[in-house]
Scaffold this active site. Sequence first.
Site, PDB file in Angstrom:
ATOM      1  N   SER A   1       0.959  -1.340  -0.072  1.00 57.06           N
ATOM      2  CA  SER A   1      -0.629   0.299   0.132  1.00 57.06           C
ATOM      3  C   SER A   1       0.609   1.195   0.093  1.00 57.06           C
ATOM      4  CB  SER A   1      -1.189   0.062   1.014  1.00 57.06           C
ATOM      5  OG  SER A   1      -2.147   1.084   1.574  1.00 57.06           O
TER       6      SER A   1
ATOM      7  N   ASP B   1       2.179   9.373 -25.843  1.00 55.51           N
ATOM      8  CA  ASP B   1       1.360   9.849 -26.664  1.00 55.51           C
ATOM      9  C   ASP B   1       1.767  10.586 -27.687  1.00 55.51           C
ATOM     10  OD1 ASP B   1       0.020   7.826 -25.854  1.00 55.51           O
ATOM     11  OD2 ASP B   1      -0.929   8.871 -24.400  1.00 55.51           O
TER      12      ASP B   1
END
Length: 327
Positions: A36, A258
Site C-alpha cells: 500500500s 502519446d
Amino acid sequence: MHLAIAGSVATDHLQVFTGRFSDSLVPDQLDKLSVSFLVEDLDIRRGGCAANISFALAALGHRPTLVASVGTDFVEQGYRTWLEDAGVDCSLVHVSPTAHTALCTITTDDAHAQIVTFYPGAMAEARRIDVGEIHRERPIDLLLIGPDDPAGMQRHTETARSLGIPFAADPSQQLAWAGGDLIRDLVDGAAYLFSNDYEDALIQSKTGWSADDVQARVGTRVVTRGKDGVTVYPSEGPAVEVAAIPGVTSVDPTGVGDSFRAGFLAGVAAGLTLERCAQIGCTIAASVVETTGTQEYRLTREAFLGRLEGAYGEAARVEVDAALSLV
C-alpha cells in the site's frame, strides 16, 4: 492527409508517491505481493491514448478523426467540447448509453516508475465501431490503432488489412496481458510499429520473433527510449538515432509517449524524413513531460521551433517550419 486515431479515451486520476516503489518490493516474495502506498497528491485530468494523440496532432495543425467508444459523461463533463475546441473531429465517436468512460489511475514515484490500473467501461464497446464505414465516408490515409478494447483492436486491424488502409500498430499498454497470437495479429503488416524499449522486448518475448523477424513484418519500427531518445528502424537502410531534447525539467511522464507518436505522425503526414519525424516527436514530448496532465500544455510556433532548433539545428527548424501549420 486524413489521420484517424483509434484507441482509448479516459479520465486520468494522477497520484504522486514520495519514495520509490522498488523499496517496498521483496524480490523473492512477489508471489505474495501486498503493498500500500500513501500518496500526497490527486490530480484529475483528461486522458486516454487516442485522445492524447489526437489532441497533440491538433496542436500541430492537423484535424484528426477520433475513433473511440465513450460514455455519456464524455459529453456531460465537457471532454468532447474540449477536444473539438482543440481541433479534433469527434463526430464519429461511439457513445455508450449505459457505461462510464474509461478510468485510468496512475501513481508515479520519485524515480518516475508508475503503477497503473485501468477500468475500461465504455471502451469495451469499441468492437462495435466499423472503421470501414469511416473510411468510406472520408478515406483514411493512415490509421493508428492504439490500446483499446482487444476485440476492437483486432477488428480495426483486420478491417485496415482488408481495405488496404495503411495502419500504425501501437499496442503499448495491452502488451502486458496479451498473448503471442494476439500480438502477432496486431503487429503483422503495420506500416509503422510504435513501442518503448521495454515493450519492444516484450513483443519479441511473447511472439517468439527476433527483432529481425518483427522488422520483416512491418514497415518502420519506432522504439522510444525515454531520456535516451528514440531509435527508428526503417524498412531498408540503417537505423536512425535521435537524441531527446536536453535540459527538460520532468514533472509528469504521463502521456509523453502519446505526444511523441503525434509528432512523429505529423512529420509523416508532411512527407518529412524519419529523422525529422522523430525530432518533432521528441520536441512536443518535452512540452508534455514538463506539465502535469496529458493535454495541459500549449504550443506556440516560435517556442516550438526555437526548442527544436536548439536541439537539432537550423536546418531542422527550416524544414519543420515549412511543413507544419501550428499557430
